[in-house]
Design a protein around this motif. Sequence first.
Motif, PDB file in Angstrom:
ATOM      1  N   GLN A 147      43.514  39.136  44.135  1.00 57.38           N
ATOM      2  CA  GLN A 147      44.680  39.856  44.608  1.00 57.38           C
ATOM      3  C   GLN A 147      44.518  41.334  44.303  1.00 57.38           C
ATOM      4  OE1 GLN A 147      47.856  38.027  42.377  1.00 57.38           O
ATOM      5  NE2 GLN A 147      47.628  39.437  40.670  1.00 57.38           N
TER       6      GLN A 147
ATOM      7  N   ASP B 256      50.002  41.940  48.708  1.00 60.07           N
ATOM      8  CA  ASP B 256      48.818  41.190  48.279  1.00 60.07           C
ATOM      9  C   ASP B 256      48.610  41.250  46.773  1.00 60.07           C
ATOM     10  OD1 ASP B 256      48.016  43.790  47.969  1.00 60.07           O
ATOM     11  OD2 ASP B 256      46.248  43.643  49.265  1.00 60.07           O
ATOM     12  N   GLY B 257      49.598  41.740  46.058  1.00 59.72           N
ATOM     13  CA  GLY B 257      49.564  41.798  44.606  1.00 59.72           C
ATOM     14  C   GLY B 257      50.861  42.406  44.090  1.00 59.72           C
TER      15      GLY B 257
END
Length: 514
Positions: A90, A149-150
């Motif tokens: 991630q 995504d993180g």
Amino acid sequence: MSRYLRFTLGFLLLSCAWLPAQQSARVESFSPQGTAKKVRQVRARFSEPMVPFGDPLARVLPFDVECAAKGTGRWADPRNWIFDFDEDLQAGVRCTFRLRQGLKTLAGRDIAGERAFTFSTGGPAIVSARPYEGSRLIDEEQIFVLQLDGEATQASVLSNVYFTVAGIRERVGVKLISGAQRDEILRSEYGSIPRYLPPHLLLLQAARRFPPGAQVSLVWGRGVASPSGVTTDRDQILSFVVRTPFTATFHCMRENEDADCVPIAPMRISFSAPVAAEMVSAASLTGPNGKKWPPKIAKTEDGWEERLIQGLVFEGPFPEKSSFTLTLPRGIKDDSGRALSNEASFPLSVKTDAYPPLAKFAADFGILEFTKDAVLPVTLRNVEPEVGASVMQVRGGEGMVDPPTKEEEKRRFLGRLEGKIYRVPSDQVSQMLHWIDKIERRNWDDRETSVFGPVTQPQARAFSIPKPNGAKAFEVVGIPLKSPGFYVVELKSELLGAALLGAAKPMYVPTTVL
């Protein structure tokens, strides 16, 4: 030592000095490096064999791995080493691979050159957004659901994420949505089962209300950081358009933009946003002598009326050359609770025009039973008072034209509904199929030209059919067909062209009949 030996030795030493030095063993390639997303594997290639051929599981560890993510290394072959992470990395992960001290090649040579290789997955980025990027219907106080995504730190989001709004010079900051309001929105978007929620969801809203109809850009700016300290190195921009104000708009069919409504077509009200059907069911259209036309509410395929609708339909036909009043209930609101912005425009006065000109055959192709009184029906209204046509009969591939009578010549004047008939013998199937296909392929744009070309045009026989009830009457009249065969019939009307084409040119209406 003789002079010859000394010369030979010197030449050999000089030649050796020009030989290229043997290259040192090194890491030829390493990937990824820099910033990379969705990393699952690292690959390193050495310039020389590092392990014996056929022994990819040799326990030679070429790198010390400094990375929070876990994985396993292996040799793909004597020169290529692979490190597989347990899962896709991630955002916010930084990894460094350092050549181990004392590492040597299979031949015992030292490794020279670059010894440390670093990459990161970058700062948190937007994977998807609700509403979707490009939506032109966002709310003036829209809350955006962003999947990242993180994980991103709140402080870096508030400092580096903002909106740009057309017409507003300064940046518009954001505020984060949390607590009960966040939970309620996520339940409405994804349902009440927690495991169905995507990871790393962030809800945010502009710090000020958007103007209706404005172009808006969400700027996920450079510097948004993950908890590990890795930051984004570039802006990510998502564009949207704010929905227009909630309005009700009247529509009707018109012959041209300056004409009143066509009385045979429906009248409509369209709403710019969904509205509850029961809220507008009391709308009405009132015409001459107080006659009312109720609105038609759309129904679903199973027969149930729609609860939320975006329009009303008032079915015709209506009296021609008449005035009407369209009334909407007060206090109409859309599904978001917005009041009707143009409520003051109602009641609305509308008018109908005269019935439009009409010249229409039942279909592009038809079959008539032959009798001595066989006629081709055509529906006429508000066209020229007499129907003029011409007929061509083909026999054995040669055209035979009946000369026009004195009465037909007399009717060749402006304001006459002209026509042409082309007859093809019934045994010439290819010609029949050609004409049927030609007329079926015509569209509205082709109505400005005749179906007959320069070959068939002069071979047409003319005739006229009067309208018994006058030019304005809506009636079905018959075009007599005195002999069996295949016919191509075409009507030409200046009045139709002026009304429906919006120009001073004729309009052509063709058909075929057997």
